[in-house]
Design a protein around this motif. Structure first.
Motif, PDB file in Angstrom:
ATOM      1  N   SER A 150       0.806  -1.222   0.000  1.00  0.00           N
ATOM      2  CA  SER A 150       0.000   0.000   0.000  1.00  0.00           C
ATOM      3  C   SER A 150       0.841   1.275   0.000  1.00  0.00           C
ATOM      4  O   SER A 150       0.291   2.373   0.055  1.00  0.00           O
ATOM      5  N   THR A 152       3.644   4.122  -1.605  1.00  0.00           N
ATOM      6  CA  THR A 152       3.674   4.852  -2.880  1.00  0.00           C
ATOM      7  C   THR A 152       4.932   4.555  -3.682  1.00  0.00           C
ATOM      8  O   THR A 152       5.188   5.211  -4.698  1.00  0.00           O
ATOM      9  N   GLN A 182      -4.283   2.253  -3.996  1.00  0.00           N
ATOM     10  CA  GLN A 182      -2.828   2.352  -4.138  1.00  0.00           C
ATOM     11  C   GLN A 182      -2.223   0.971  -4.373  1.00  0.00           C
ATOM     12  O   GLN A 182      -1.311   0.808  -5.192  1.00  0.00           O
ATOM     13  N   ASN A 186      -0.138  -0.150  -7.732  1.00  0.00           N
ATOM     14  CA  ASN A 186       1.227  -0.688  -7.673  1.00  0.00           C
ATOM     15  C   ASN A 186       1.341  -2.002  -8.446  1.00  0.00           C
ATOM     16  O   ASN A 186       2.333  -2.231  -9.157  1.00  0.00           O
TER      17      ASN A 186
END
Length: 297
Positions: A150, A152, A182, A186
């Motif tokens: 989760s 960035t 998120q 990813n």
């Protein structure tokens, strides 16, 4: 009849019992009567990786069984291990102690198979690296790294568009719903165009959900276990498609396969019947310019 039921350990595609609706209503009413107080939710949500680290400290690699069933449910993984499969990169997110990657690696005959195992628990990564196959695989190679799905950022050893298959087994359910977007972004980033996600997770009104007592409900269908780890229970056609996949700025995956696995597990010694509900799916990375209509449930 019951004698036939107890002739095997498990049965596939078994509908819930006739009294399931009443059991669900009773369980949800009990849980909603005393949810986790707002003032206490932060102790479960602020540092979830720490709770999983404590879990692996206490249980090491003794809690989960090796997931040999992956070979049956996801034949794409078997194909990746064949001698002539060529260069294939498999990333498992939320690898834990390696109960999925090591059965795959142990049967591998592909010298060009690369397996990457990620988890946000440092102790889980230590357990993976201490496994005998980690240093001496029969073929191919494996690497383990610390990564919060989760976050960035991507893992240092996983460049964008470098992975063929992502494996996610009971992973999304451990995240807060606010972290799903998120996480999926990813996964989309690390996959090659046309790369696939193999997913299994908890389904709505699974036995584990109905067993939760008072003081464990964080929000609808989202719970805190006694060890402070969290779990969400999904339903087909909503969270796994609309909320998780389609609530992003643009659709990122098409659905190749998505269904509910209703399974009856029996304990023959104790004459117990346990109805389990799991979600299982395969998703393909959408690349810019492709038709996205296939995302509709």
């Amino acid at each position: 009849d019951d004698q036939d039921v107890f002739s095997q350990n498990a049965w596939d595609h078994v509908p819930p019992p006739t009294d399931q609706e009443a059991k669900v209503a009773e369980a949800l009413a009990r849980q909603r009567s005393m949810p986790v107080p707002e003032s206490e939710k932060s102790k479960y949500n602020d540092k979830p990786a720490r709770h999983w680290d404590i879990f692996y400290k206490n249980n090491e690699n003794n809690f989960f069984r090796d997931r040999k069933w992956l070979h049956l449910e996801f034949p794409e993984l078997v194909a990746a291990t064949q001698p002539q499969a060529g260069h294939v990169t498999v990333l498992e997110v939320g690898c834990g102690a390696g109960n999925a990657v090591f059965p795959l690696l142990g049967s591998n005959k592909n010298p060009d198979l690369s397996i990457i195992a990620c988890d946000y628990s440092p102790r889980a990564i230590q357990l993976v690296k201490s496994h005998p196959l980690y240093e001496s695989p029969p073929a191919g190679k494996i690497a383990a790294c610390l990564w919060d799905l989760s976050s960035t950022t991507l893992p240092d050893n996983v460049p964008p568009c470098s992975v063929d298959i992502v494996v996610m087994i009971f992973v999304l359910s451990a995240l807060h719903p606010d972290e799903w977007c998120q996480a999926i972004t990813n996964i989309h980033s690390v996959l090659k165009p046309g790369g696939r996600v193999m997913l299994r997770d908890y389904g709505r009104f699974d036995l584990a959900q109905l067993r939760f007592k008072e003081g464990r409900l964080l929000s609808d269908n989202f719970y805190a276990r006694g060890d402070k780890t969290r779990v969400y229970f999904f339903t087909l056609g909503r969270e796994l498609t609309i909320d998780v996949l389609s609530s992003l700025p643009q659709p990122l995956f098409s659905i190749e396969q998505l269904g509910v696995d209703n399974r009856l597990i029996v304990n023959r010694k104790r004459q117990l019947k346990m109805h389990r509900v799991w979600m299982q799916g395969k998703f393909i990375k959408i690349t810019k310019g492709r038709d996205q209509s296939s995302l509709a449930p």
